[in-house]
Design an enzyme around this catalytic site. Structure first.
Site, PDB file in Angstrom:
ATOM      1  N   CYS E 100       0.837  -1.201   0.000  1.00 25.49           N
ATOM      2  CA  CYS E 100       0.000   0.000   0.000  1.00 25.49           C
ATOM      3  C   CYS E 100       0.878   1.260   0.000  1.00 25.49           C
ATOM      4  O   CYS E 100       1.909   1.306   0.650  1.00 25.49           O
ATOM      5  CB  CYS E 100      -0.846  -0.054   1.278  1.00 25.49           C
ATOM      6  SG  CYS E 100      -2.164   1.133   1.363  1.00 25.49           S
ATOM      7  N   HIS E 101       0.447   2.302  -0.732  1.00 24.17           N
ATOM      8  CA  HIS E 101       1.198   3.555  -0.782  1.00 24.17           C
ATOM      9  C   HIS E 101       0.898   4.432   0.431  1.00 24.17           C
ATOM     10  O   HIS E 101      -0.254   4.540   0.834  1.00 24.17           O
ATOM     11  CB  HIS E 101       0.817   4.352  -2.036  1.00 24.17           C
ATOM     12  CG  HIS E 101       1.251   3.696  -3.300  1.00 24.17           C
ATOM     13  ND1 HIS E 101       0.504   2.695  -3.883  1.00 24.17           N
ATOM     14  CD2 HIS E 101       2.341   3.864  -4.092  1.00 24.17           C
ATOM     15  CE1 HIS E 101       1.131   2.287  -4.993  1.00 24.17           C
ATOM     16  NE2 HIS E 101       2.237   2.968  -5.139  1.00 24.17           N
ATOM     17  N   ASP E 151     -13.384  -5.565  21.012  1.00 20.16           N
ATOM     18  CA  ASP E 151     -12.497  -5.557  22.189  1.00 20.16           C
ATOM     19  C   ASP E 151     -13.218  -5.040  23.428  1.00 20.16           C
ATOM     20  O   ASP E 151     -13.078  -5.602  24.516  1.00 20.16           O
ATOM     21  CB  ASP E 151     -11.272  -4.676  21.904  1.00 20.16           C
ATOM     22  CG  ASP E 151     -10.306  -4.651  23.085  1.00 20.16           C
ATOM     23  OD1 ASP E 151     -10.014  -5.709  23.645  1.00 20.16           O
ATOM     24  OD2 ASP E 151      -9.832  -3.551  23.444  1.00 20.16           O
TER      25      ASP E 151
END
Lengths: 185, 185, 185, 185, 185, 185
Positions: E100-101, E151
């Protein structure tokens, strides 16, 4: 007068360090005898339950604090965002502070108190069982929480300031129990 | 049906925020109209050259500052370690501050000045060409540099404190040029 | 003989730096005139298309390289894991190198070549349009890819070594086109 | 000739791996029996005091090394910045190396030695009490310290190279004590 | 039956890939012609205003969702913590997704909607002006926000599940405007 | 006077939470009695061997899955890149999830299974000896591995979706052994 300049001229005048000063230097445990900085080896210290508390205050215009309080009634409370930032920062401490040990933190909390019409107090408490303490984690938590309050309110009060970032309590290490009173209104 | 909306209507009924206060609330640009926090879309702002300067002071016992000065004569200078920590922290700012934009910083520097026998002043300057400013990067740099000074000297002076973390100057955005005097000795 | 010791004794003997040497010192652009390190302000440099290539070699026992080649036939190829590590490391460069600029990288690749029965060559190419170059990103990519090869094979060959970490090509900045031959078998 | 191409042609010719080779393959503990890479479960290994030392050398033009030495007399020493980078990198190792375990490091130091007029040797020592060793932390520390030296001097010597990145010593695990001589001038 | 095993047996049987299949393979732009993964060079693409929206749903017991709603009335709202986590995750995307960039994000928001008594929908919107899009940032934001909801509620409902993580809209690139309907109650 | 307390008393007066609901609220251990979120102090829990397994499925067009399978025959396997991403993500979990504990993970693996012509199942297993469990690490691993599959195939199948992110097994804590069946074809 900047320190860099001062040091350089002092170097020219005086390259000797007196024996008494040398002794003081060695008290900074982050440096070895040759003067090199290091992450101190704590392998010989025992694992003990350690705790640290730190505080900071954020000073702002009364209008700013009134706005924060109003927001607390709605979603997107400024203090809640700052609380999360402070708690997360405890776990980034050794990414930020060059000679700090990474620790498997066991607990962290950040609380906010309104001292008066223009002052907010932030307190962080951090717990761990480890060979070294969590002062830096608590100090980093209050700093990042305070910076987050600044970030969220800077569009209406660029002149806010953060003060009194300091250790309130530390227990569990061989240096004994350190405790002092928080700032009060 | 959106949850945010649900909360807001309930607030309107029960928690009583006056119309005037509501107007103030909307000035906090990190929240949208429904009260949700967000990373503000700055896509419509022009790219301009922006600069910010911030400062902090670290207060300590005179013996502690004397030790730091002595160290400056040898390797492993406390201020040099803190300077590196402050510069690196400019690039971690958006990892720490929840609603901060990531920016391709173009320059950063951190300087130290001894104000008097127990006070060190830290100043950071950050530059970028971007759609939003770098106040938070400068504020974070002085905070982390100050925390690093604390970390390196805490073994001899646990009671040190960090104060006066504040913006000194900001230029390049549509809000105009903000500037104020640094603290002096 | 350690440098720290050397420097200290030299300080005692000779605190003067000759004018010629001073001139050289200022060529290190990461320091300002007062000697303070900084992230150099590149705001005045133009945005240009920049590219850098770097290489490293990993030397190992022939049996180790034979094992890596065999793995290439199955899942979990050592070079594929190292390639991913090297590419990801290009984006962590400014987290690791203190005075490095963060850059919006536009492309990165890491390739592996077997030079002879005990030598693997790694080459990384990184591209960006920015005000400063990507040498450090390419150098970091080959270093981390090489460290990953070491990590994955250290259980069978602890004596492996990494050499020849160096820049092969750099283009797009005002310092002109730098290019040299890769190492060959 | 690139390895990728080589592997593919070899796949076409020869999809069998001999029984002897298979045995070697399984020695790479980072892969399981099916060939999948993994972070090896070290839960059954005992916690022991572990240490690792690694070294790297940086080769440069004599003028470059002379400049670094001159800087050592002033603020902003190249080696001090590189030392901090190396120490901080020990704590980022498991962010960089894909199958590396995160460890609560107990100590880390990085030292510099001038071997001759164009060679600097870097040595890192890392300590921990854990179920697995710290070779990768020491190897990463010398690599990042060397990359930082490159970064700070590349404006005057783009052709510098990093070599001899290798493990010098490892103790505390079941594989026994590994030690070899550092490179010398 | 695991894929690893399947692939290996298929390799033994059939090492040829048909010409038609080869063509399809090259459509995966994250691989080059030789099959090596890479961060695709986007330097030749124009900078355009790009936007992406993604969604996810979290399914839980009605009692769990009732608890979350109740919390929304007090401090420490589950959705507010998850919102912050999602927004911060947009800036960590290129730390997590290997090819990914890294992008200088200009805006990000995360919203929550209660679809029915046991389903929460999360939507993220991300904006940038860049050479490549922000689908992965939006997809990562909803994933991390959903994981945070899990969570915070797992102590009362371990069986919660996250579904429907998918792209809703994408605009600004040469591949055109992609849009589809969100899931509804 | 603490701000949290202020809000709570106001809630009691205005927002009407019944006593029964209050009891439910306190079951969310990530909040304290005043409603503030925190990283729960686990210092009093024993260190035990803990394990968690989680799964996710990625749904795609049959042509997409066929392409992934073909790639598995060459270098640059999609699943191998996703596997590395998932394993590395286990170590970033506490960077992403606000109230999650940092843990010294001892083992992690990520596996892929093709369920049918358009469905891939991902399973992660994580191990640690610690005072709290690793459910979030396993859930994060499958999420990031699935996002990586999406990233690598999105150029040919933008409509892919990720579903069924859920806990499969958890052992080692005081809440007992949780286990359920994986999804099957």
């Amino acid at each position: 007068m900047w320190f860099c300049a001062g040091i350089v001229s002092q170097l020219t005048r005086n390259c000797g360090v007196s024996p008494a000063e040398r002794q003081t230097v060695t008290e900074l445990t982050h440096f070895d005898d040759s003067g090199a900085s290091r992450m101190v080896d704590v392998g010989d210290k025992p694992v003990t339950a350690r705790m640290a508390r730190a505080e900071a205050v954020v000073e702002m215009r009364p209008e700013t604090l009134a706005t924060i309080r109003d927001r607390g009634l709605a979603k997107g409370d400024v203090f809640e965002v700052a609380r999360i930032a402070g708690i997360m920062a405890t776990r980034r401490t050794s990414d930020l502070i060059p000679l700090c040990h990474p620790l498997p933190l066991e607990g962290a909390r950040v609380d906010f108190e309104i001292l008066d019409s223009q002052t907010v107090r932030i307190e962080a408490t951090v717990n761990v069982r480890a060979r070294t303490g969590v002062e830096m984690e608590a100090m980093t938590a209050v700093s990042v929480a305070a910076l987050t309050v600044y970030d969220m309110c800077k569009s209406i009060d660029r002149a806010m300031s953060i003060s009194g970032v300091r250790l309130l309590e530390k227990s569990g290490g061989k240096s004994g129990h350190f405790v002092r009173e928080p700032v009060s209104s």
